[in-house]
Design a protein around this motif. Structure first.
Motif, mmCIF file in Angstrom:
data_model
loop_
_atom_site.group_PDB
_atom_site.id
_atom_site.type_symbol
_atom_site.label_atom_id
_atom_site.label_comp_id
_atom_site.label_asym_id
_atom_site.label_seq_id
_atom_site.Cartn_x
_atom_site.Cartn_y
_atom_site.Cartn_z
ATOM 1 N N UNK A 344 0.972 -1.260 0.069
ATOM 2 C CA UNK A 344 -0.105 -0.062 -0.127
ATOM 3 C C UNK A 344 0.882 1.236 0.054
ATOM 4 N N UNK A 345 0.549 2.013 -0.854
ATOM 5 C CA UNK A 345 1.202 3.392 -0.808
ATOM 6 C C UNK A 345 0.325 4.542 -1.003
ATOM 7 N N UNK A 346 0.461 5.743 -0.219
ATOM 8 C CA UNK A 346 -0.665 6.784 -0.461
ATOM 9 C C UNK A 346 -2.270 6.431 -0.441
ATOM 10 N N UNK A 347 -2.400 5.210 0.313
ATOM 11 C CA UNK A 347 -3.927 4.836 0.659
ATOM 12 C C UNK A 347 -4.242 3.923 -0.716
ATOM 13 N N UNK A 348 -3.150 3.808 -1.510
ATOM 14 C CA UNK A 348 -3.672 2.950 -2.784
ATOM 15 C C UNK A 348 -2.813 1.694 -2.696
ATOM 16 N N UNK A 349 -3.811 0.640 -2.944
ATOM 17 C CA UNK A 349 -3.153 -0.974 -2.827
ATOM 18 C C UNK A 349 -2.594 -1.140 -4.468
ATOM 19 N N UNK A 350 -1.384 -1.373 -4.208
ATOM 20 C CA UNK A 350 -0.496 -1.453 -5.575
ATOM 21 C C UNK A 350 -1.153 -2.687 -6.503
ATOM 22 N N UNK A 351 -0.971 -2.496 -7.818
ATOM 23 C CA UNK A 351 -1.216 -3.025 -9.082
ATOM 24 C C UNK A 351 -1.193 -4.523 -8.824
ATOM 25 N N UNK A 352 0.003 -4.929 -8.439
ATOM 26 C CA UNK A 352 0.565 -6.464 -8.067
ATOM 27 C C UNK A 352 -0.381 -7.248 -7.014
ATOM 28 N N UNK A 353 -0.610 -6.185 -6.013
ATOM 29 C CA UNK A 353 -1.292 -6.891 -4.851
ATOM 30 C C UNK A 353 -2.852 -7.129 -5.309
ATOM 31 N N UNK A 354 -3.312 -6.043 -6.052
ATOM 32 C CA UNK A 354 -4.568 -6.242 -6.621
ATOM 33 C C UNK A 354 -4.959 -7.437 -7.525
ATOM 34 N N UNK A 355 -3.902 -7.667 -8.246
ATOM 35 C CA UNK A 355 -4.071 -8.855 -9.064
ATOM 36 C C UNK A 355 -3.922 -10.327 -8.225
ATOM 37 N N UNK A 356 -3.070 -10.070 -7.112
ATOM 38 C CA UNK A 356 -2.912 -11.411 -6.531
ATOM 39 C C UNK A 356 -3.880 -11.520 -5.641
ATOM 40 N N UNK A 357 -4.700 -10.490 -5.308
ATOM 41 C CA UNK A 357 -6.061 -10.936 -4.521
ATOM 42 C C UNK A 357 -7.126 -11.123 -5.407
ATOM 43 N N UNK A 358 -7.121 -10.756 -6.590
ATOM 44 C CA UNK A 358 -8.188 -11.021 -7.520
ATOM 45 C C UNK A 358 -7.918 -12.768 -7.646
ATOM 46 N N UNK A 359 -6.829 -13.244 -7.953
ATOM 47 C CA UNK A 359 -6.668 -14.561 -8.362
ATOM 48 C C UNK A 359 -6.644 -15.378 -7.025
ATOM 49 N N UNK A 360 -6.287 -14.950 -5.949
ATOM 50 C CA UNK A 360 -6.215 -16.270 -4.763
ATOM 51 C C UNK A 360 -7.199 -15.863 -3.723
ATOM 52 N N UNK A 361 -7.736 -14.664 -3.380
ATOM 53 C CA UNK A 361 -8.781 -14.615 -2.156
ATOM 54 C C UNK A 361 -9.976 -14.672 -2.636
ATOM 55 N N UNK A 362 -10.784 -15.891 -2.906
ATOM 56 C CA UNK A 362 -11.887 -15.875 -3.446
ATOM 57 C C UNK A 362 -12.728 -16.904 -2.545
#
Length: 548
Positions: A344-362
């Motif tokens: 997380x940087x400046x209240x923004x979740x970084x793109x690679x973390x977004x992609x990982x959550x999309x693929x794994x945390x279901x």
């Protein structure tokens, strides 16, 4: 139309266009002079403000004083709790108007304090006597008896007669006789001077209130946010707080609070799900590997083209398409906690973390990924958000589309200032009445402001004596006082109409990706056609209130 102020400092640019109408309505609350209890009229079923009573009615704040102080403390205070994004509005614009309103009142209070000291504290016995009279008058006036107002007026006139008699035949002599006379007269003179000061400020505040609601450009000066030297740490801290507020407004992290829906986006009014098994199109060959992110990315690309169409008939304005990380919280949670860490940087979740959550945390605990397409319509009065999530469990792929709608700002914030009036019976036609204008500043209001003025330098004491406004938590300016859009025919139509094209674009983009990876799309296509037929006539429901 612009309203200047007397102090120096750079002009903060403001928006006077129609697209900021909802923001301007919220900002106008900083200048209002209604009773503070009126804010309760703007509460909705999910978010309620609290008016904390004080010890003495004489020190009570009005709505503008309480609102501007509460908003500044909550949104800029040191160590504040996280805020909810204000979709469809600009919170910094509102906060800057609250700061400007506080500055105007502080300047007025400085003058009133000088008047209070010269005409009151130096003649304290007379000041206390007059305050006791006004306190007794206020106590009599608030009784339910219809004659209470008359009794209060008679009481004040009686005290005035006694004061005149005291001036003529004072029991003292020498210096104390003159001091006693001054103690009776100077508080009254001070009241008149204070009334002139209060009326001048009230006209300025009301002009700004009216200007915001009329679409005029109302100037803001916040000199305390501009450092004038290397040692002005307070100005640096305020400037950093404003920058932090803007950064948090742009955060891609939101919170799901059960029946309240996604905080800031409104309740979930509809849900459509497409779920079928992943079967190879060619039984002799396996499906080409892919992930949820591949489907989401294709859907994202197609959603950005929603404003395009085969006919030149208006249609969708350009939407905002964004990836969101949704965190679940309890329905009655009083605070939220934003994601932290290296991702997380400046209240923004970084793109690679977004992609990982999309693929794994279901499945199971943790944050979830949603793709959102959002429109801000009706001058910021309506925020339509369609959220899309793609999950794969075992051999089943599920595409879920949900609709969220945040309605207009409550009508309280749209009321313009009105001159105080009352109806009186005509002299020669007692069966008819007419309206007469009343003074903008009443006697009680001048006394209230003059008594509060010396204590404004220490707000905690003033809040303890007069009370304060408690904002609904978790707090966000826009959703705290939003009404449902379903009472407005055209707003409801816009929310419902957006669902069908979004659903079809999502399904077509997903099915194309599946076909490219060797998946049999017959069942997906049939199910999509059935959903397209069912959504022809959507109706809003409380989708998060499960009948279980």
């Amino acid at each position: 139309m612009s309203f200047g102020t007397e102090w120096d400092g750079p002009q903060v640019p403001v928006s006077g266009d129609g697209q900021q109408a909802a923001t301007a309505a919220l900002a106008s609350a900083a200048y209002r002079d209604d009773q503070v209890d009126k804010i309760k009229e703007a509460d909705n079923e999910w978010h309620q403000s609290t008016v904390k009573p004080g010890r003495m009615r004489l020190f009570r704040p009005n709505l503008g004083e309480a609102f501007s102080r509460a908003v500044v403390d909550r949104m800029l205070g040191p160590g504040r709790k996280p805020l909810i994004q204000s979709f469809g509005s600009e919170p910094q614009f509102v906060v800057e108007h609250c700061l400007a309103a506080n500055n105007i009142r502080r300047e007025r209070d400085n003058r009133l304090t000088a008047v209070t000291v010269l005409c009151g504290l130096l003649f304290l016995p007379g000041l206390i006597a007059w305050l006791l009279v006004f306190q007794l008058r206020a106590f009599v006036a608030k009784r339910d008896d219809k004659r209470a107002g008359t009794l209060a007026t008679v009481l004040l006139l009686g005290v005035a007669v006694l004061a005149v008699l005291f001036l003529i035949r004072t029991p003292f002599s020498g210096f104390w006789a003159w001091y006693a006379r001054a103690a009776v007269v100077l508080p009254v003179i001070g009241w008149y001077v204070a009334k002139v000061i209060c009326e001048r400020t009230a006209k300025d505040l009301r002009a700004r209130w009216d200007g915001l609601l009329s679409g005029s450009s109302v100037g803001i000066k916040v000199p305390e946010a501009v450092p004038r030297g290397p040692n002005q740490t307070a100005a640096d801290a305020l400037r950093e707080s404003l920058a932090r507020l803007t950064a948090e407004q742009q955060s891609n992290s939101v919170f799901y609070a059960g029946p309240k829906g996604i905080l800031g986006m409104g309740t979930r009014w509809g849900s459509w799900q497409l779920a079928e098994d992943l079967v190879p199109a060619d039984p002799a060959r396996e499906i080409h590997p892919f992930r949820s992110w591949d489907v989401i990315r294709a859907i994202h690309d197609q959603l950005t083209l929603l404003e395009r169409g085969p006919l030149n008939t208006g249609g969708f304005p350009k939407p905002s398409v964004k990836h969101w990380i949704v965190t679940p919280i309890a329905e009655k949670a009083g605070a939220v906690s934003r994601p932290e860490g290296t991702d997380v940087e400046a209240f923004q979740v970084k793109p690679h973390a977004i992609q990982e959550i999309c693929n794994k945390q279901q499945f199971g605990k943790g944050d979830r990924h949603y793709l959102g397409v959002q429109w801000t319509l009706w001058d910021g009065q309506l925020v339509i958000t369609m959220m899309i999530t793609v999950t794969v469990l075992h051999e089943t792929l599920r595409i879920e589309v949900t609709g969220h709608a945040l309605g207009p700002v409550n009508g309280l914030f749209w009321s313009k200032p009105e001159a105080p009036t009352k109806e009186v019976t005509k002299t020669f036609k007692p069966w008819e009445t007419r309206k007469v204008n009343l003074p903008l500043m009443t006697t009680d209001e001048v006394v209230r402001l003059a008594v509060r003025a010396p204590l404004t330098w220490y707000p905690p004491l003033l809040n303890w004596l007069g009370g304060s406004l408690g904002l609904p938590e978790p707090f966000g300016l826009r959703h705290a006082w939003a009404d449902q859009p379903w009472r407005h025919r055209f707003m409801a139509d816009d929310a419902l109409r957006a669902a069908t094209p979004v659903l079809r674009v999502v399904h077509s983009a997903a099915i194309k990706v599946l076909a490219e990876h060797g998946v049999d799309t017959d069942k997906f296509g049939s199910r999509s056609s059935a959903l397209s037929g069912a959504i022809q006539d959507p109706s809003p429901k409380k989708a998060d209130l499960y009948d279980a």
